[in-house]
Enzyme design. Structure first.
Site, PDB file in Angstrom:
ATOM      1  N   HIS A 115       0.853 -30.901 -47.639  1.00 51.32           N
ATOM      2  CA  HIS A 115       2.006 -30.617 -47.116  1.00 51.32           C
ATOM      3  C   HIS A 115       2.463 -29.265 -48.071  1.00 51.32           C
ATOM      4  CE1 HIS A 115       3.812 -33.241 -50.224  1.00 51.32           C
ATOM      5  NE2 HIS A 115       4.614 -32.277 -50.266  1.00 51.32           N
ATOM      6  N   ASP A 145      -3.118 -36.246 -47.400  1.00 47.49           N
ATOM      7  CA  ASP A 145      -2.037 -35.232 -47.927  1.00 47.49           C
ATOM      8  C   ASP A 145      -2.802 -34.669 -49.170  1.00 47.49           C
ATOM      9  OD1 ASP A 145       0.191 -33.711 -47.858  1.00 47.49           O
ATOM     10  OD2 ASP A 145       1.294 -35.362 -49.360  1.00 47.49           O
ATOM     11  N   SER A 220       5.678 -31.814 -55.978  1.00 50.08           N
ATOM     12  CA  SER A 220       4.519 -31.962 -55.278  1.00 50.08           C
ATOM     13  C   SER A 220       3.324 -31.076 -55.613  1.00 50.08           C
ATOM     14  CB  SER A 220       4.769 -31.581 -53.687  1.00 50.08           C
ATOM     15  OG  SER A 220       5.452 -32.664 -52.890  1.00 50.08           O
TER      16      SER A 220
END
Length: 482
Positions: A115, A145, A220
């Site tokens: 993402h 992911d 992230s």
């Protein structure tokens, strides 16, 4: 008052850039110089600086750019369009995102979240010494992911992937990343839990390490490391009502990341095994009804026709308690173990059937993306009279062939069709919907009103275990009758 908890991605903006190229990391990797031994006082560590000194240079900032259309703000656009006049034409603008990544080889392979780079047209990687590189995408995997990037550089500092299976709840960990774009930041905490599933996306494979090491947006793709300086997780998500850190963060375990990374580098895609069953957790009511020792394992509520499971002889009501000799705690554990096994592999499943443990061998199929999503469930039922089962809060009628076809229910399914659900009744609390079909109650088939009444009366005040068909899927539901 209940507080709504929202699982959020840790990044401000998310993009995806597809890319598939077979490459292998260079073998002449050079690890950073070993730091001095930790500073101790009375045998207790007083600093993590030695670990950070070695690990931090391998954690990078990842920034992305993507052109998107944006219509100029003009309050009369909608009015003009209604009268056939065009409004302001869309204007392209650049949408930017920030995140983190981890260098995992001296020749420039980088692990990050899918993402983080989803939809990106330009990806820039900045090292801790402020050097920047344009990155190319080697491969992406939305189901885990994860994504692998490559920059053109040599002799880079990198982190070695540790064994996340050996991580214990209570272990001290450090999170390194670029929270909120302010620059590289290090936070400390412990492993709060293992094997977590957040349910963030349909079809995703989740086996998160949970940590209370502060993580915020922009972390992230960053590193979660142990006190040996090994990479044990890729930071991915947080759980928060506000979008900020409250001490509940999630990282993709390094063993999952390693498997995905190796396949993306070698093949540009990830191949996963598939058994072909629908499984569900075991609660106390199911444990009692099926005569099980405990609530561990995965209950098979449906076997897909033509699947590896059907060929192997797996049946509905089987409980899978071990995979290749490894005990299975729950459905998520089984799902991940099957998915991480290569298609075509023969596996041994330990199954409890009618109170006895047996072993079955199955050759796994390959998971196809279409198999991740179930078909839409019918939400309408035939309009006809039905009697009420007051203790369940349902109105039922025998399932007819016409009703089965309209609800996309297989022709071989027999049972009682739910035509109405009392919103304040126990069936509604258990998730029963109009259009569902009750196949059995406490493992006894029900095809008439009398069958339903008899099954409820036999249960006295104990919870009922209903086998329910919804569309082309079947599953068990536990209901406490009134």
């Amino acid at each position: 008052m209940k507080i709504l908890r929202v699982v959020t991605f840790v990044l401000i903006t998310t993009f995806l850039l597809q890319g598939c190229k077979t490459e292998t990391p260079a073998t002449n990797q050079v690890q950073a110089q070993q730091p001095p031994p930790p500073v101790l006082a009375d045998g207790t560590r007083t600093t993590y600086a030695d670990i950070v000194e070695r690990a931090a240079p391998a954690v990078v900032n990842v920034s992305t750019e993507q052109k998107v259309s944006s219509r100029a703000e003009f309050p009369f656009d909608d009015l003009f369009r209604d009268f056939g006049f065009p409004g302001q034409p869309p204007r392209p603008r650049v949408q930017r995102g920030i995140g983190s990544g981890v260098i995992v080889s001296a020749d420039g392979y980088i692990l990050t979240n899918n993402h983080v780079i989803e939809g990106a047209e330009k990806i820039t990687v900045e090292l801790t010494d402020k050097k920047t590189f344009q990155a190319k995408v080697i491969g992406t995997d939305s189901l885990s992911d994860l994504a692998v990037l490559k920059i053109d550089a040599e002799n880079l500092p990198f982190l070695t992937l540790g064994d996340s299976d050996k991580v214990r709840v209570g272990d001290i960990v450090l999170a390194i990343g670029n929270p909120l774009g302010i620059g590289q930041t290090v936070t400390a905490g412990i492993i709060s839990a293992k094997g977590r599933r957040t349910g963030l996306s349909d079809g995703g494979f989740e086996n998160f390490l949970q940590t209370d090491a502060p993580i915020n947006r922009g972390n992230s793709g960053g590193a979660l490391i142990n006190l040996n300086g090994e990479l044990i997780g890729i930071n991915s998500q947080i759980l928060s009502p506000s979008g900020g850190n409250i001490g509940i963060g999630f990282a993709i375990p390094s063993n999952m990341a390693r498997s995905v990374m190796e396949q993306l580098i070698k093949n540009g895609k990830v191949r996963r095994g598939q058994l072909g069953v629908i499984i569900q957790p075991i609660n106390e009511a199911i444990k009692e009804q099926f005569g099980l020792k405990d609530t561990k394992g995965a209950l098979v509520s449906q076997v897909r026709p033509g699947s590896a499971a059907e060929r192997a002889g797996i049946k509905r009501d089987d409980v899978i308690v071990a995979f290749n000799g490894e005990r299975i705690e729950d459905t998520n554990a089984l799902r991940n173990r099957v998915a991480e096994t290569a298609p075509g592999t023969e596996v041994t499943l330990t199954i409890v059937r009618d109170g006895k443990e047996i072993q079955i061998k199955a050759v796994l199929d390959e998971l196809q993306p279409d198999n991740l999503q179930g078909r839409g469930f019918g939400n309408q039922s035939p309009q006809s009279k039905s009697d009420k089962s007051g203790r369940l809060g349902l109105e039922l009628q025998p399932l007819t062939p016409d009703a089965a076809r309209s609800l996309q229910i297989p022709a071989d399914v027999k049972g009682m069709l739910v035509t109405k659900v009392d919103p304040e009744g126990p069936a509604a609390d258990a998730g029963i919907r109009r259009g569902d079909v009750i196949i059995s109650i406490n493992r006894q088939p029900v095809q008439t009103f009398q069958d339903v009444t008899t099954a409820i009366e036999k249960s006295s005040n104990r919870p009922l275990v209903l086998l329910v068909a919804r569309g082309d899927q079947t599953f068990y539901v536990t209901i406490q009758p009134e």
